[in-house]
Enzyme design. Structure first.
Site, mmCIF file in Angstrom:
data_model
loop_
_atom_site.group_PDB
_atom_site.id
_atom_site.type_symbol
_atom_site.label_atom_id
_atom_site.label_comp_id
_atom_site.label_asym_id
_atom_site.label_seq_id
_atom_site.Cartn_x
_atom_site.Cartn_y
_atom_site.Cartn_z
ATOM 1 N N TYR A 1 46.815 15.433 22.066
ATOM 2 C CA TYR A 1 45.440 14.926 22.005
ATOM 3 C C TYR A 1 45.075 14.443 20.605
ATOM 4 O O TYR A 1 43.967 13.963 20.388
ATOM 5 C CB TYR A 1 44.409 15.890 22.595
ATOM 6 C CG TYR A 1 44.540 17.349 22.264
ATOM 7 C CD1 TYR A 1 44.468 17.791 20.961
ATOM 8 C CD2 TYR A 1 44.707 18.279 23.287
ATOM 9 C CE1 TYR A 1 44.566 19.137 20.662
ATOM 10 C CE2 TYR A 1 44.806 19.642 23.007
ATOM 11 C CZ TYR A 1 44.735 20.051 21.685
ATOM 12 O OH TYR A 1 44.838 21.371 21.404
ATOM 13 N N LYS B 1 43.575 17.725 14.970
ATOM 14 C CA LYS B 1 45.001 17.377 15.019
ATOM 15 C C LYS B 1 45.222 15.928 14.583
ATOM 16 O O LYS B 1 46.241 15.603 13.986
ATOM 17 C CB LYS B 1 45.551 17.596 16.432
ATOM 18 C CG LYS B 1 45.561 19.057 16.897
ATOM 19 C CD LYS B 1 46.659 19.875 16.252
ATOM 20 C CE LYS B 1 46.813 21.241 16.929
ATOM 21 N NZ LYS B 1 47.776 22.116 16.251
HETATM 22 P P1 NAP Z 1 48.961 31.041 19.799
HETATM 23 O O1 NAP Z 1 49.898 31.999 20.429
HETATM 24 O O2 NAP Z 1 47.504 31.227 20.038
HETATM 25 O O3 NAP Z 1 49.256 31.011 18.246
HETATM 26 C C1 NAP Z 1 48.307 30.639 17.292
HETATM 27 C C2 NAP Z 1 48.553 31.492 16.052
HETATM 28 O O4 NAP Z 1 47.675 31.050 15.006
HETATM 29 C C3 NAP Z 1 48.286 32.974 16.294
HETATM 30 O O5 NAP Z 1 49.421 33.698 15.897
HETATM 31 C C4 NAP Z 1 47.097 33.303 15.390
HETATM 32 O O6 NAP Z 1 47.272 34.587 14.817
HETATM 33 C C5 NAP Z 1 47.200 32.205 14.330
HETATM 34 N N1 NAP Z 1 45.904 31.900 13.736
HETATM 35 C C6 NAP Z 1 44.770 31.506 14.397
HETATM 36 N N2 NAP Z 1 43.770 31.381 13.539
HETATM 37 C C7 NAP Z 1 44.257 31.707 12.308
HETATM 38 C C8 NAP Z 1 43.691 31.777 11.016
HETATM 39 N N3 NAP Z 1 42.402 31.487 10.803
HETATM 40 N N4 NAP Z 1 44.485 32.140 9.976
HETATM 41 C C9 NAP Z 1 45.794 32.456 10.187
HETATM 42 N N5 NAP Z 1 46.388 32.385 11.394
HETATM 43 C C10 NAP Z 1 45.623 32.023 12.436
HETATM 44 O O7 NAP Z 1 49.256 29.548 20.255
HETATM 45 P P2 NAP Z 1 50.597 28.664 20.390
HETATM 46 O O8 NAP Z 1 50.544 28.062 21.730
HETATM 47 O O9 NAP Z 1 51.806 29.411 19.953
HETATM 48 O O10 NAP Z 1 50.260 27.509 19.352
HETATM 49 C C11 NAP Z 1 51.042 27.246 18.208
HETATM 50 C C12 NAP Z 1 50.806 25.809 17.783
HETATM 51 O O11 NAP Z 1 51.282 24.911 18.785
HETATM 52 C C13 NAP Z 1 49.342 25.435 17.559
HETATM 53 O O12 NAP Z 1 49.232 24.578 16.451
HETATM 54 C C14 NAP Z 1 48.969 24.692 18.824
HETATM 55 O O13 NAP Z 1 47.897 23.779 18.650
HETATM 56 C C15 NAP Z 1 50.277 23.971 19.096
HETATM 57 N N6 NAP Z 1 50.452 23.533 20.493
HETATM 58 C C16 NAP Z 1 50.726 24.430 21.475
HETATM 59 C C17 NAP Z 1 50.909 23.990 22.773
HETATM 60 C C18 NAP Z 1 51.230 24.939 23.899
HETATM 61 O O14 NAP Z 1 51.215 24.512 25.072
HETATM 62 N N7 NAP Z 1 51.534 26.193 23.636
HETATM 63 C C19 NAP Z 1 50.807 22.623 23.064
HETATM 64 C C20 NAP Z 1 50.510 21.726 22.048
HETATM 65 C C21 NAP Z 1 50.345 22.203 20.760
HETATM 66 P P3 NAP Z 1 46.037 35.515 14.357
HETATM 67 O O15 NAP Z 1 45.027 35.460 15.462
HETATM 68 O O16 NAP Z 1 46.642 36.864 14.169
HETATM 69 O O17 NAP Z 1 45.552 34.951 13.067
#
Ligand code: NAP
Length: 271
Positions: A148, A163
């Site tokens: 997106y 993003k």
């Molecule tokens: P996730 O499990 O929610 O991981 C996000 C991580 O970011 C968590 O470990 C969280 O840990 C950390 N975080 C959030 N706010 C923070 C802050 N203020 N300071 C430091 N750490 C912070 O999600 P994910 O799916 O693995 O996503 C990882 C990346 O992939 C993201 O950039 C997401 O946009 C991208 N992405 C994912 C998908 C998908 O389908 N999974 C698709 C497209 C893009 P804490 O809460 O402990 O801080």
């Protein structure tokens, strides 16, 4: 399992934000598996500790540096702590994100700011703090996008805007920091089950997962391992002539399926 030489990142230190869960955790484990020492960043120290213990149990080296990516002082302290502990910093992965679906007209300024601060500002704060260390021997920054950043979709204006900013930052810093031998690339993951997607996105509708899969040309969700493999490639010397690029790791999701359902067995194209 890794397709890469077991010493691909030996001697390197990689800092990964959002490393306590999901894609960040798997990227940390994958890079540790080929020799990198890993600095794990996130807010929840217990999650980071769990990952550090898993990496060490598997024979790798990792340490937790709890920090909120929105807080410049905490970001600087984390980078200083990593260099004090490991002596260098070669790879930065800006993976931390916050996300939730919300109609644009109902999105509060706080909700907008929260996502912009984590995704856009956090990525810049860590890149800036890491710069002097990455510039010493040449280094790599990898940003994690989402499609997106360039596609439209209801409920995602805050994340899409953040993003898209990171996409522009990827290209801007790739050019500006190339003379310092710092490569800056991005991965755009497709839909993958993680703590974040399960809690904040896919609970929006019971049939959402099935609808998402129908939009993926390869007709399945991805895995964190598939993103970790691509992250390892782009962060390593295998990608030494690649900078300023975005690699979608998404089964073709962002392309969609077009309007024709071509079935060679049937010999016809139908809308
Ligand atoms: P996730 O499990 O929610 O991981 C996000 C991580 O970011 C968590 O470990 C969280 O840990 C950390 N975080 C959030 N706010 C923070 C802050 N203020 N300071 C430091 N750490 C912070 O999600 P994910 O799916 O693995 O996503 C990882 C990346 O992939 C993201 O950039 C997401 O946009 C991208 N992405 C994912 C998908 C998908 O389908 N999974 C698709 C497209 C893009 P804490 O809460 O402990 O801080």
């Amino acid at each position: 399992m890794s397709y890469y030489a077991s010493d691909l990142l030996t001697g390197r230190v990689a800092l990964i934000t959002g490393a306590g869960t999901g894609l960040g955790r798997r990227m940390a484990e994958r890079m540790a598996g080929v020799g990198a020492r890993i600095a794990l960043v996130g807010r929840r120290a217990d999650k980071l500790g769990e990952v550090a213990r898993a990496i060490e149990a598997a024979g790798g080296a990792a340490a937790a540096f709890p920090a909120d990516v929105r807080d410049v002082a905490q970001v600087q302290a984390a980078v200083d702590g990593v260099v004090a502990r490991f002596g260098r910093l070669d790879i930065l992965v800006n993976n931390a994100a916050g996300n939730f679906l919300c109609p644009a007209e109902k999105l509060s300024p706080n909700g907008w700011n929260a996502v912009i601060n984590i995704v856009l500002n956090g990525t810049f704060f860590f890149s800036r703090a890491a710069f002097p260390h990455l510039a010493k021997d040449g280094g790599s920054i990898l940003n994690i996008l989402a499609a997106y950043a360039w596609l439209a979709g209801p409920g995602t204006v805050h994340s899409a805007s953040a993003k898209a900013g990171v996409l522009a930052m990827t290209r801007a810093l790739a050019v500006e920091w190339a003379p310092h031998r710092i490569r800056v690339n991005a991965i755009s993951p497709g839909p993958i089950h993680t703590e974040g997607t399960d809690k904040n996105l896919w609970s929006a509708a019971p049939d959402l997962e099935a609808r998402i899969i129908r939009q993926v040309p390869l007709r399945r969700l991805g895995t964190a391992d598939e993103v970790a493999d691509a992250a390892l490639f782009l962060s390593s010397d295998l990608a030494r002539w690649i900078t300023g690029q975005v690699l979608p790791v998404d089964g073709g999701h962002w392309l969609g399926n077009g309007v024709y359902d071509w079935n060679p067995a049937r010999g016809t194209a139908a809308t």
